[in-house]
Design an enzyme around this catalytic site. Structure first.
Site, mmCIF file in Angstrom:
data_model
loop_
_atom_site.group_PDB
_atom_site.id
_atom_site.type_symbol
_atom_site.label_atom_id
_atom_site.label_comp_id
_atom_site.label_asym_id
_atom_site.label_seq_id
_atom_site.Cartn_x
_atom_site.Cartn_y
_atom_site.Cartn_z
ATOM 1 N N PHE A 128 71.514 5.636 97.547
ATOM 2 C CA PHE A 128 72.057 4.368 98.030
ATOM 3 C C PHE A 128 72.189 4.395 99.547
ATOM 4 C CE2 PHE A 128 75.625 7.239 97.402
ATOM 5 C CZ PHE A 128 76.372 7.063 98.566
ATOM 6 N N GLU A 130 75.193 2.625 102.062
ATOM 7 C CA GLU A 130 76.466 1.915 101.895
ATOM 8 C C GLU A 130 77.194 1.754 103.232
ATOM 9 O OE1 GLU A 130 79.150 2.389 98.328
ATOM 10 O OE2 GLU A 130 80.244 3.630 99.790
ATOM 11 N N HIS A 158 72.342 8.078 101.257
ATOM 12 C CA HIS A 158 72.102 9.175 100.317
ATOM 13 C C HIS A 158 70.690 9.021 99.775
ATOM 14 C CE1 HIS A 158 72.906 10.950 96.045
ATOM 15 N NE2 HIS A 158 72.279 11.824 96.813
ATOM 16 N N HIS A 283 79.399 17.661 96.394
ATOM 17 C CA HIS A 283 78.598 16.683 97.140
ATOM 18 C C HIS A 283 78.921 15.250 96.746
ATOM 19 C CE1 HIS A 283 76.339 16.167 93.488
ATOM 20 N NE2 HIS A 283 75.319 15.564 94.053
ATOM 21 N N ALA A 285 81.185 12.658 93.429
ATOM 22 C CA ALA A 285 82.096 12.596 92.289
ATOM 23 C C ALA A 285 81.545 13.326 91.069
ATOM 24 C CB ALA A 285 82.382 11.135 91.932
ATOM 25 N N GLY A 286 80.242 13.271 90.846
ATOM 26 C CA GLY A 286 79.651 13.911 89.679
ATOM 27 C C GLY A 286 79.671 13.003 88.465
#
Length: 366
Positions: A128, A130, A158, A283, A285-286
């Site tokens: 993304f 943002e 990202h 890196h 939230a997962g």
């Protein structure tokens, strides 16, 4: 030299832990560390670091070599950002740069690259771009050292090496399956391709930011750029070996950012380098749910239009219905829990909390 397993999260699902333990049994594996965002991947866990001696494992790094995060501070005050106008512009924004733009903006050394046409494109999955604003400064002294303007808009990108990384992993598996590399020539051949992909991914993030800021008539300066899928040669426990990161950010390279899902906060942090965590931090939230189950869990609760608005008042531009459900905040772990786990392990100082304003994922082009 013993084999060690470190799991930093108290609330990780069993499949991910099983994958981490299985990876720890690979030939030459010295130690593995699961970050608080640890979750199951395709055979190997994501959100982990792996230190091996005498064996380099390309399969642990995966197909998006060099994928990572870049953060930019723009020259526009957050309160001057016209959200309606920006959303309208970015809804017409192309996922891919045209040939003229690429010719004018791609660095000379990459003008003849086989994957040049992918540069400046975000990709799919959890990638993304943002726009964010500072919601709260948590560590004023550290913030002051960064010489940043808390009133200005930020841009977090990202993305990774696009099809290049995929081609490198495919070539490795065609020749070696999932076996590690121990031959010096084979390692050098892989590392040359690996380093090309890491550089390509970094340039890609810079071009994504440049394209997006150009579209909205702003400029900016890059604050940080950190990959989270790569391998490097390091010394741990007095032994030289290969440190593989798969969805993990280095803790020895200064400032870092840990984003939540779309619609939750991101955290600007100063990592503390610790050998116990293999010099790595989370890196992001997962994932909490598999992609295949997201639509079934959420489609009765949210319409597509509802998923383009978040509880924090931000907006999401994503013209792919399936991806909207797959990337919904509910599909991810609690980012505040991830941050707390890192703090409890004394791995970070949190500098600031950033709030999403506008997230761009895809126009739906193929």
């Amino acid at each position: 030299m013993g084999n060690t397993i470190q799991i930093l999260s108290p609330w990780t699902e069993g499949n991910a832990i099983d994958q981490l333990k299985k990876t720890a049994e690979l030939k030459g594996m010295h130690s593995v560390a699961g970050m608080p965002d640890l979750h199951a991947g395709r055979g190997y866990p994501v959100g982990a670091s792996f230190f091996s001696v005498g064996q380099l494992y390309p399969a642990l790094i995966g197909n998006d070599i060099g994928c990572g995060m870049s953060l930019w501070q723009t020259d526009l005050s957050a309160h001057k950002f016209k959200l309606d106008k920006a959303e309208k512009i970015l809804k017409k924004y192309s996922d891919f740069a045209d040939d003229v733009w690429l010719a004018d903006n791609v660095p000379t050394e990459l003008q003849d690259h086989a994957y040049k046409n992918s540069l400046g494109s975000i990709g799919s999955g959890n990638h993304f771009a943002e726009f964010q604003k500072v919601n709260k400064i948590i560590h004023q002294d550290l913030w002051d050292q960064l010489n940043l303007n808390h009133k200005n808009l930020f841009l977090l990108v990202h993305s990774g090496s696009r099809g290049l990384g995929q081609s490198i992993l495919r070539d490795h598996i065609d020749h070696y399956n999932h076996e590690g590399l121990s031959n010096a020539n084979a390692i050098e051949e892989y590392l040359q391709k690996h380093d090309d992909a890491v550089k390509f991914a970094s340039v890609n993030r810079a071009l994504i930011a440049e394209r997006m800021m150009d579209a909205l008539k702003m400029a900016g300066n890059r604050i940080l750029d950190l990959p989270h899928n790569y391998v490097e040669s390091v010394v741990i426990d007095g032994v030289q070996g290969w440190l593989h990161r798969k969805g993990a950010t280095a803790s020895h390279q200064g400032l870092a950012i840990i984003p939540g899902s779309r619609g939750t906060y991101s955290y600007l942090v100063m990592p503390k380098a610790q050998e116990s965590s293999l010099f790595s931090i989370a890196h992001g939230a997962g994932r909490k749910w598999m992609r295949s189950e997201c639509a079934g869990r959420l489609s009765q609760k949210y319409s597509v239009d509802q998923l383009t608005r978040t509880e924090l008042g931000s907006r999401v531009i994503c013209q792919n219905r399936d991806l909207l459900y797959e990337e919904a905040p509910e599909a991810y772990k609690d980012i505040e829990g991830v941050i707390q786990a890192l703090q409890d392990a004394d791995l970070i100082d949190v500098i600031a909390e950033l709030s999403p304003v506008l997230t761009y994922k895809t126009s739906g082009e193929r």
